[in-house]
Scaffold this motif. Sequence first.
Motif, PDB file in Angstrom:
ATOM      1  N   TRP A   1      17.467  73.861  -8.302  1.00  0.00           N
ATOM      2  CA  TRP A   1      16.769  72.431  -8.521  1.00  0.00           C
ATOM      3  C   TRP A   1      17.450  71.947  -7.388  1.00  0.00           C
ATOM      4  O   TRP A   1      18.785  71.805  -7.236  1.00  0.00           O
ATOM      5  CB  TRP A   1      16.888  71.850  -9.584  1.00  0.00           C
ATOM      6  CG  TRP A   1      15.980  72.387 -10.855  1.00  0.00           C
ATOM      7  CD1 TRP A   1      16.621  73.436 -11.600  1.00  0.00           C
ATOM      8  CD2 TRP A   1      14.859  72.278 -11.312  1.00  0.00           C
ATOM      9  NE1 TRP A   1      15.487  73.880 -12.413  1.00  0.00           N
ATOM     10  CE2 TRP A   1      14.272  72.942 -12.156  1.00  0.00           C
ATOM     11  CE3 TRP A   1      13.893  71.162 -10.794  1.00  0.00           C
ATOM     12  CZ2 TRP A   1      12.896  72.803 -12.998  1.00  0.00           C
ATOM     13  CZ3 TRP A   1      12.640  70.982 -11.411  1.00  0.00           C
ATOM     14  CH2 TRP A   1      12.290  71.879 -12.405  1.00  0.00           C
ATOM     15  N   ALA A   2      16.854  71.288  -6.450  1.00  0.00           N
ATOM     16  CA  ALA A   2      16.989  70.478  -5.257  1.00  0.00           C
ATOM     17  C   ALA A   2      16.674  69.264  -5.314  1.00  0.00           C
ATOM     18  O   ALA A   2      15.486  69.053  -5.996  1.00  0.00           O
ATOM     19  CB  ALA A   2      16.561  71.256  -4.132  1.00  0.00           C
TER      20      ALA A   2
ATOM     21  N   ILE B   1      18.222  66.887   1.964  1.00  0.00           N
ATOM     22  CA  ILE B   1      18.222  67.771   0.808  1.00  0.00           C
ATOM     23  C   ILE B   1      19.530  68.487   0.503  1.00  0.00           C
ATOM     24  O   ILE B   1      20.304  68.494   1.226  1.00  0.00           O
ATOM     25  CB  ILE B   1      17.159  68.928   1.095  1.00  0.00           C
ATOM     26  CG1 ILE B   1      16.881  69.708  -0.243  1.00  0.00           C
ATOM     27  CG2 ILE B   1      17.623  69.979   2.102  1.00  0.00           C
ATOM     28  CD1 ILE B   1      15.645  70.576  -0.067  1.00  0.00           C
ATOM     29  N   ALA B   2      19.747  68.415  -1.071  1.00  0.00           N
ATOM     30  CA  ALA B   2      20.836  69.074  -1.766  1.00  0.00           C
ATOM     31  C   ALA B   2      20.505  69.666  -2.880  1.00  0.00           C
ATOM     32  O   ALA B   2      19.579  69.478  -3.410  1.00  0.00           O
ATOM     33  CB  ALA B   2      21.885  67.925  -1.589  1.00  0.00           C
ATOM     34  N   VAL B   3      21.661  70.534  -3.209  1.00  0.00           N
ATOM     35  CA  VAL B   3      21.461  71.255  -4.499  1.00  0.00           C
ATOM     36  C   VAL B   3      21.894  70.436  -5.650  1.00  0.00           C
ATOM     37  O   VAL B   3      22.663  69.815  -5.543  1.00  0.00           O
ATOM     38  CB  VAL B   3      22.208  72.512  -4.279  1.00  0.00           C
ATOM     39  CG1 VAL B   3      22.174  73.357  -5.759  1.00  0.00           C
ATOM     40  CG2 VAL B   3      22.031  73.550  -3.211  1.00  0.00           C
TER      41      VAL B   3
ATOM     42  N   TYR C   1      22.617  82.573   5.418  1.00  0.00           N
ATOM     43  CA  TYR C   1      22.318  82.410   4.086  1.00  0.00           C
ATOM     44  C   TYR C   1      21.766  83.336   3.504  1.00  0.00           C
ATOM     45  O   TYR C   1      20.885  83.105   2.218  1.00  0.00           O
ATOM     46  CB  TYR C   1      21.642  80.944   3.768  1.00  0.00           C
ATOM     47  CG  TYR C   1      22.221  79.891   4.606  1.00  0.00           C
ATOM     48  CD1 TYR C   1      23.610  79.568   4.729  1.00  0.00           C
ATOM     49  CD2 TYR C   1      21.346  79.360   5.525  1.00  0.00           C
ATOM     50  CE1 TYR C   1      24.111  78.750   5.727  1.00  0.00           C
ATOM     51  CE2 TYR C   1      21.851  78.647   6.578  1.00  0.00           C
ATOM     52  CZ  TYR C   1      23.068  77.862   6.354  1.00  0.00           C
ATOM     53  OH  TYR C   1      23.429  77.040   7.371  1.00  0.00           O
ATOM     54  N   ASN C   2      21.892  84.649   3.766  1.00  0.00           N
ATOM     55  CA  ASN C   2      21.034  85.830   3.372  1.00  0.00           C
ATOM     56  C   ASN C   2      22.217  87.065   3.187  1.00  0.00           C
ATOM     57  O   ASN C   2      22.348  87.673   4.159  1.00  0.00           O
ATOM     58  CB  ASN C   2      19.919  86.411   4.108  1.00  0.00           C
ATOM     59  CG  ASN C   2      18.645  85.445   3.953  1.00  0.00           C
ATOM     60  OD1 ASN C   2      18.156  85.233   3.114  1.00  0.00           O
ATOM     61  ND2 ASN C   2      18.785  84.757   5.168  1.00  0.00           N
TER      62      ASN C   2
ATOM     63  N   LEU D   1      16.885  78.166   1.401  1.00  0.00           N
ATOM     64  CA  LEU D   1      15.795  77.245   2.075  1.00  0.00           C
ATOM     65  C   LEU D   1      16.687  75.898   2.238  1.00  0.00           C
ATOM     66  O   LEU D   1      16.553  75.379   3.310  1.00  0.00           O
ATOM     67  CB  LEU D   1      14.633  77.287   1.413  1.00  0.00           C
ATOM     68  CG  LEU D   1      13.902  78.413   1.296  1.00  0.00           C
ATOM     69  CD1 LEU D   1      12.511  78.247   0.539  1.00  0.00           C
ATOM     70  CD2 LEU D   1      13.446  78.981   2.872  1.00  0.00           C
ATOM     71  N   VAL D   2      17.382  75.474   1.431  1.00  0.00           N
ATOM     72  CA  VAL D   2      18.193  74.208   1.116  1.00  0.00           C
ATOM     73  C   VAL D   2      19.111  74.285   2.193  1.00  0.00           C
ATOM     74  O   VAL D   2      19.226  73.445   3.046  1.00  0.00           O
ATOM     75  CB  VAL D   2      18.773  74.027  -0.361  1.00  0.00           C
ATOM     76  CG1 VAL D   2      19.551  72.995  -0.161  1.00  0.00           C
ATOM     77  CG2 VAL D   2      17.582  74.057  -1.520  1.00  0.00           C
ATOM     78  N   LEU D   3      20.206  75.279   2.220  1.00  0.00           N
ATOM     79  CA  LEU D   3      21.262  75.192   3.035  1.00  0.00           C
ATOM     80  C   LEU D   3      20.527  75.308   4.604  1.00  0.00           C
ATOM     81  O   LEU D   3      21.021  74.866   5.529  1.00  0.00           O
ATOM     82  CB  LEU D   3      22.017  76.672   2.942  1.00  0.00           C
ATOM     83  CG  LEU D   3      22.832  76.409   1.666  1.00  0.00           C
ATOM     84  CD1 LEU D   3      23.398  77.850   1.296  1.00  0.00           C
ATOM     85  CD2 LEU D   3      23.800  75.265   1.386  1.00  0.00           C
TER      86      LEU D   3
END
Length: 362
Positions: free
Chosen positions: A156-157, A258-260, A305-306, A247-249
Motif C-alpha cells: 500500500w502506498a 510517493i512512499a510505502v 528494483y527488480n 514502481l514506488v521506488l
Amino acid sequence: MSRARFPAGRRHRGVLLTALAAVVALLATACGGGPPPDPKATDLEGLYQEAKAEGEVIWFAPKPESQMRPAINAFQKKYPGIKVKYTNKKAPDLVTQLNVEEAANRVSFDVSNAGGLTVLPSLDTAAKVDWADYGVPSDQVFADNFVYVWAVPKVWAYNTDAVRKADVPTSWNDLLDSEWGGGKLTVESRGSFMTVWAQDHSLGTDAGLDYASRLAELSPHYTENTTQAHTNIVSGQTPVGTDLINLVLDDQAKGAPIAVAPVGPTNANKSYLFVPDGSPHPAAGRLLTAFLGSAEGQAALVDTYNSIIPTDTDCTDADTNKVIGALCAAGVQWYSETDVKQYEQFSAFFPKVEDALGTNVD
C-alpha cells in the motif's frame, strides 16, 4: 466518487482470446517448417554459439523497457551478436497470446515472465530445461522449468503531498476507516493485493473475503491493474492505494511524492522466466534466462528494483538491496510462494475476492 466497475481479469482474457483467435489460421499457415530443434549444448559456451547463430532473442515481460534496459545492455555486452527484442506485455495479455500461439503451433517469442495468476497457465507451455547445465542455482528453479529472477512485492502506498505523516494508515484495519471512503483509496480490481490473506494462516481466506466486502463498502476507486493504481497515487487523484514497491521506488527516485505505507504483512510475488516449447530462438531464450538468473544478471537488475529477495521476511541485505531496504524501513513483513499448490489456492481465491469487491462483472 462512485464505485467504478472495471472488467475483471477473466473477462479481459475472454475478450483478448476472441480477438487473437482471428490470427490463429494465419499463424498456423505462416511460412513453412516447424520450430527450431532444442539446443544440443549442455554448457554456457556451447549454448552461446548456438544462440549467436540464431542472432536474436524475443522477450515478453510486464515491465517498462527502461527498467529492463540495464540488464539487456549487460547481456548484449557479454554475448555480442545476439540482439534482445523486448516487449512490455501485461500478464493477462501474455497468457492469452501464449495459449493461442501454442494452439496454432507457432510461438512468436523466446522468453516470458510468469507470476501470480499467470503461473498455472504457463506451466504446461514451458520447455523442459535442465537449468543446472547452464549454472542456474537449484534454489532459483521452480516447478522444474521456471527460473526465479525477481520479486514484485505488493504494497500500500500513499501520496506524501496529500497525506500527513500522522494520518498514514499503518495496518490493514486502518484502511477500513471511514476517512478513506468515497474514492480516497485506489484499488486494483483483480484482487491480487489480497494474496497474503491466502498465505498467512493468521489472516486466512474467509477473513480475507470479509475484509474485501468491508473495503468495498468504502466505495474505492477501482483500476484494471496495479500500474494504473500507482499512477493515481502519484498524481494525487487518490491519496492511498494498492501498488508495487518497484514502481514506488522508481518514481520516488525521480522525485515523485510517493512512499510505502507501513501496512503489512504482504505478498512478495515471485516472478519467473521460462522458455516456451516451440520458441523461434530456443538457445538464445535459454541463454538470456540463465544470464538473468546469474549473479551478473542480478547485479544489472538490482538498481532498477527488480531482483531476487528472500522467500520470507529477512532484513539481512537491507543495506544493499533497495527493495528489501524499503520493506524493512517501513516495517512491512512479507511472504512468498513456495510451491504450485499455493498458486492453485490463489486461483480459487481471487475470483471470490472479485465477487466480494464487486469487480467481477462476468
